[in-house]
Design an enzyme around this catalytic site. Structure first.
Site, short mmCIF file in Angstrom:
data_model
loop_
_atom_site.label_atom_id
_atom_site.label_comp_id
_atom_site.label_asym_id
_atom_site.label_seq_id
_atom_site.Cartn_x
_atom_site.Cartn_y
_atom_site.Cartn_z
N MET A 169 -34.32 -46.11 -55.88
CA MET A 169 -35.48 -45.18 -55.97
C MET A 169 -34.99 -44.08 -57.24
O MET A 169 -35.77 -43.76 -58.16
CB MET A 169 -35.89 -44.44 -54.95
CG MET A 169 -36.75 -45.37 -54.02
SD MET A 169 -38.31 -45.79 -54.48
CE MET A 169 -39.24 -44.54 -54.17
N ASN B 41 -23.95 -39.49 -59.68
CA ASN B 41 -23.67 -40.38 -58.34
C ASN B 41 -22.41 -40.15 -57.93
O ASN B 41 -21.25 -39.99 -58.69
CB ASN B 41 -23.95 -41.90 -58.66
CG ASN B 41 -24.24 -42.67 -57.17
OD1 ASN B 41 -25.28 -42.67 -56.77
ND2 ASN B 41 -23.11 -43.17 -56.81
N VAL C 231 -31.51 -39.15 -51.91
CA VAL C 231 -30.55 -39.86 -50.92
C VAL C 231 -31.30 -40.23 -49.59
O VAL C 231 -32.20 -39.59 -49.46
CB VAL C 231 -29.33 -38.67 -50.82
CG1 VAL C 231 -28.55 -38.43 -52.15
CG2 VAL C 231 -30.02 -37.32 -50.05
N SER D 7 -43.87 -42.09 -52.75
CA SER D 7 -44.22 -43.42 -52.34
C SER D 7 -44.35 -44.46 -53.73
O SER D 7 -45.07 -43.89 -54.64
CB SER D 7 -45.67 -43.39 -51.54
OG SER D 7 -45.83 -44.77 -50.89
N LYS E 144 -46.12 -37.26 -46.23
CA LYS E 144 -45.63 -38.46 -46.55
C LYS E 144 -45.43 -39.43 -45.14
O LYS E 144 -45.55 -40.43 -45.40
CB LYS E 144 -44.24 -38.32 -47.36
CG LYS E 144 -43.45 -39.68 -47.41
CD LYS E 144 -44.34 -40.58 -48.51
CE LYS E 144 -43.92 -42.12 -48.54
NZ LYS E 144 -42.86 -42.63 -48.16
N HIS F 267 -48.78 -41.08 -44.53
CA HIS F 267 -48.87 -41.98 -45.35
C HIS F 267 -48.14 -43.31 -44.86
O HIS F 267 -48.73 -44.29 -44.60
CB HIS F 267 -48.33 -41.79 -46.73
CG HIS F 267 -48.10 -42.73 -47.59
ND1 HIS F 267 -47.14 -43.67 -47.39
CD2 HIS F 267 -48.85 -43.33 -48.58
CE1 HIS F 267 -47.25 -44.77 -48.42
NE2 HIS F 267 -48.39 -44.46 -49.24
N ASN F 268 -46.87 -43.07 -44.25
CA ASN F 268 -46.36 -44.19 -43.75
C ASN F 268 -46.67 -44.64 -42.50
O ASN F 268 -46.69 -45.89 -41.91
CB ASN F 268 -44.71 -43.55 -43.74
CG ASN F 268 -43.91 -43.82 -45.01
OD1 ASN F 268 -44.66 -43.76 -46.03
ND2 ASN F 268 -42.45 -43.80 -44.98
N GLU G 185 -49.29 -46.67 -43.14
CA GLU G 185 -48.80 -47.89 -43.70
C GLU G 185 -48.37 -48.82 -42.60
O GLU G 185 -48.60 -50.15 -42.74
CB GLU G 185 -47.67 -47.40 -44.31
CG GLU G 185 -46.56 -48.47 -45.02
CD GLU G 185 -45.60 -48.12 -45.74
OE1 GLU G 185 -45.61 -47.13 -46.72
OE2 GLU G 185 -44.25 -48.04 -45.32
N TYR G 186 -47.64 -48.31 -41.54
CA TYR G 186 -47.27 -49.04 -40.50
C TYR G 186 -48.65 -49.86 -39.87
O TYR G 186 -48.70 -51.08 -39.47
CB TYR G 186 -46.72 -48.29 -39.44
CG TYR G 186 -45.18 -47.94 -39.57
CD1 TYR G 186 -44.45 -47.52 -40.45
CD2 TYR G 186 -44.42 -48.23 -38.34
CE1 TYR G 186 -43.34 -47.32 -40.93
CE2 TYR G 186 -42.95 -47.92 -38.52
CZ TYR G 186 -42.39 -47.55 -39.78
OH TYR G 186 -40.92 -47.11 -39.89
C1 6PG Z 1 -43.42 -45.93 -49.51
C2 6PG Z 1 -42.80 -46.41 -48.39
C3 6PG Z 1 -41.35 -46.36 -48.35
C4 6PG Z 1 -40.64 -47.01 -47.29
C5 6PG Z 1 -40.39 -46.41 -46.06
C6 6PG Z 1 -40.96 -47.12 -44.75
O1 6PG Z 1 -44.30 -45.02 -49.46
O2 6PG Z 1 -42.96 -46.30 -50.90
O3 6PG Z 1 -43.18 -45.90 -47.11
O4 6PG Z 1 -41.17 -45.10 -48.21
O5 6PG Z 1 -41.39 -48.28 -46.98
O6 6PG Z 1 -39.17 -45.95 -46.05
O7 6PG Z 1 -39.92 -47.85 -44.24
P1 6PG Z 1 -39.49 -48.43 -42.89
O8 6PG Z 1 -40.48 -49.56 -42.68
O9 6PG Z 1 -38.02 -48.90 -42.93
O10 6PG Z 1 -39.52 -47.27 -41.92
#
Ligand code: 6PG
Length: 636
Positions: A177, A196, A242, A296, A351, A354-355, A358-359
């Site tokens: 990233m 780095n 990080v 994201s 965020k 958002h995740n 996403e899940y």
């Molecule tokens: C995004 C994703 C990204 C990543 C997460 C979830 O928005 O680009 O959400 O941040 O997929 O880290 O990862 P896990 O499925 O490992 O919890």
């Protein structure tokens, strides 16, 4: 000294262009020019009589200046003081390649400039025109920006510091990233220092190699922290890319000895919002600014334009926002998918949700695929075709990649079939669940998706249990008869999953006083991020002037009413046939619980009062009045 370079000192009248321009020219040992001296006589007269210039009036003047700029650059270079308030004027003056002209933007609050003008004598600019100058001003997203609410010597020091080839932003951590974001920033014209760490034999010359692999872009690479920090313009902006967790604290600790007042650290990882709140507070005591920005879009998004959710001090956003907005994806109206989300941990909270969504969406796709594949015995290619057809309407990124996944072969076999069915996670879905528990809101679909990953991880136990129970599933159903019900169930679940996610945002916004703008959040999620879809685009308008629960919104009520029967039917059929559908059934249960007037909770209240004298409220009395019953005493 840097020669043959033209520095254009710009800003509204009264910002100090002439004073600063002259001092700068002296420092750089190059001539100074005032753009006002190149106005045609008619323009000077107009300005003296207090008449604002029109664009037509400026044509000849800008033309004169652009000729002069080329001429000056060919000789010694120059400093030019010129208001250049609008982008189109600046474009006209940008007659030379970018690295021959440096724009220096002198700015401050309206009141500061007004007071300065009021204190001046013999200047032909009328203070009343200042307002119109502020209205015309289009902030440049590039160049050197200096607040002039300080002494001329301090202003010159700040400019000289920036002129000495310092990078506008530092990026710490060249993982996937980090590299992608660094390339994105540099390809938008920003000068970027990258860092780095060096670990013998493991991480060697990462930054150096990165710089040479991207030789066409403006990078400086470091594995020495002090040199990295010193390579940055002051006040410094450092973007951390990080891993979330303790590493962020260690990195901050390492950076601190080299940082100065008003330097800004932006954490672009998936950090927990409470850590972000703590870090911001701790760093504030040390006069260091801190922002938590959710990013994201994965590798490709970071490279081409992610969705960015920055939170923290609003003043810090003013400083770094233009860069973040420039590298972000665009929504369909061309606006950046990046907005100031709110104070302290708001960016990382958004965020996290958002995740969470996403899940939920990922599990929904997974269980729909699984049901189609094994209950209807549809072939992966047929399922891919069906998902593709659905996605013409849904335009969901996650569904789109699932189509590709369903078509990916390895040695002639479906790769998916060789992937171990035990899902991993880094925490954000579980954190959403914890946050919902703390805030006392339901999070059915999202927490079901987290639990589905957890139970998937019990692979060995599942395999043993499968033998013990030998549960027969019913297979071979005709896909054609179920297609439309499946599609409606899918759509209903997706809407409920989004409603649940946004409800969590509403609860957090109230609790933490973040004043989250749900429509704006939906807007920055329409592109660049993982949960972009047509539904998200629709939510932008739906949340506009409407901050209630999504399932109460008129059009959503209609849609859900149409799909509800299919959702209940598919969930019922799936369970009866022996297939788990955790997210779909969570959506069905949520929907039923949310839309039922008489719930079962009166029984819970009675039980609580029975064994623990926890008291209850009554339907026939006002809310807030509490009652206790001696349950074993006979009624008289
Ligand atoms: C995004 C994703 C990204 C990543 C997460 C979830 O928005 O680009 O959400 O941040 O997929 O880290 O990862 P896990 O499925 O490992 O919890």
């Amino acid at each position: 000294m840097i020669q043959k370079h033209v520095y254009i000192v710009m800003g509204v009248s009264g910002a100090g262009k002439t004073t600063i321009g002259k001092l700068l020219a002296k420092q750089l040992e190059i001539p100074f020019f005032d753009a006002d001296d190149f106005h045609p006589v008619e323009n000077v007269k107009k300005m003296e009589s207090g008449v604002a210039l029109k664009d037509d009036d400026r044509e000849e003047w800008l033309e004169n200046l652009s000729i002069k700029i080329t001429e000056w650059q060919g000789k010694y270079g120059a400093v030019l003081a010129c208001s250049a308030l609008k982008e189109k004027y600046r474009k006209q003056l940008q007659v030379l390649p970018q690295d021959h002209i440096t724009w220096i933007f002198l700015h401050s609050d309206y009141e500061v400039i007004r007071a300065r003008i009021a204190g001046r004598e013999g200047h032909y600019f009328k203070p009343e025109l200042l307002q119109s100058q502020y209205e015309s001003l289009e902030l440049p997203s590039y160049g050197i920006h200096v607040d002039v609410d300080q002494s001329p010597e301090q202003i010159i020091d700040e400019i000289m510091e920036k002129v000495k080839n310092k990078a506008e932003i530092g990026l710490f951590g060249l993982g996937v990233m980090g590299q992608s974001l660094a390339i994105n920033m540099a390809s938008k014209g920003y000068s970027v220092s990258v860092y780095n760490r060096h670990i013998d034999k493991i991480e060697v010359d990462i930054a150096k190699n990165f710089v040479s692999e991207n030789a066409g872009l403006k990078f400086q690479g470091y594995d020495n922290l002090k040199a990295f920090v010193e390579s940055l313009e002051k006040p410094r902006n450092i973007l951390l890319m990080v891993n979330a967790g303790k590493v962020v604290d260690f990195v901050i600790e390492d950076l601190l000895p080299y940082l100065e007042k008003n330097d800004l650290i932006i954490d672009g990882g998936n950090s927990h919002y409470k850590d972000t709140i703590r870090r911001e507070k701790d760093l504030k005591k040390k006069n260091i600014l801190f922002m938590g920005a959710g990013v994201s879009g994965g590798e490709e998004g970071a490279r081409k334009g992610p969705s960015i959710m920055p939170g923290g001090p609003e003043n810090s956003y003013k400083r770094v926002g233009p860069i973040l907005e420039k590298i972000a994806a665009r929504d369909k109206t061309g606006e950046p998918c990046c907005t100031y989300v709110g104070p302290d941990g708001a960016g990382h909270f958004v965020k996290m949700v958002h995740n969470g969504i996403e899940y939920g969406e990922m599990q929904l796709i997974a269980e729909t695929y699984h049901l189609l594949r094994f209950h209807t015995s549809a072939k992966p290619d047929e399922i891919a075709d069906l998902f593709e057809e659905w996605n013409r309407e849904l335009q969901s990124y996650l569904l789109e990649i699932s189509v590709d996944i369903l078509r990916k072969k390895e040695n002639g076999e479906l790769l998916l079939d060789n992937i171990l069915d035990a899902a991993k996670q880094k925490g954000t879905g579980g954190w959403s669940t914890n946050a919902a528990l703390e805030l006392g809101v339901p999070l059915d679909t999202i927490s079901a998706a987290v639990m589905a990953r957890n139970i998937s991880g019990m692979k060995e136990q599942r395999a043993a249990a499968a033998k013990l129970y030998d549960l027969k599933t019913s297979e071979g159903e005709n896909i054609n008869e179920l297609k439309s019900a499946f599609f409606e169930a899918y759509k209903a679940t997706s809407i409920v999953n989004h409603a649940i996610g946004f409800d969590l945002l509403t609860a957090a916004s109230k609790e933490y006083h973040w004043n989250l703008n749900l429509s704006e959040i939906a807007r920055i999620w329409t592109n660049g991020c993982i949960i972009r879809s047509k539904l998200m685009e629709d939510l932008v308008a739906k949340f506009n002037n409407y901050q209630q629960h999504l399932l109460m919104q008129e059009e959503i009520v209609l849609e859900i009413s149409n799909f509800r029967t299919s959702l209940l039917k598919v969930v019922g059929k799936a369970l009866e046939a022996g297939f788990p559908v955790p997210v779909m059934s969570a959506a069905a249960n949520y929907l039923l619980s949310f839309t039922v007037e008489q719930s079962s909770a009166n029984m819970i209240q009675a039980q609580r009062d029975y064994f623990g004298a926890h008291t209850y409220e009554r339907k026939d009395k006002a809310r807030g009045e509490f009652f206790h019953t001696q349950w074993l005493q006979e009624e008289k």
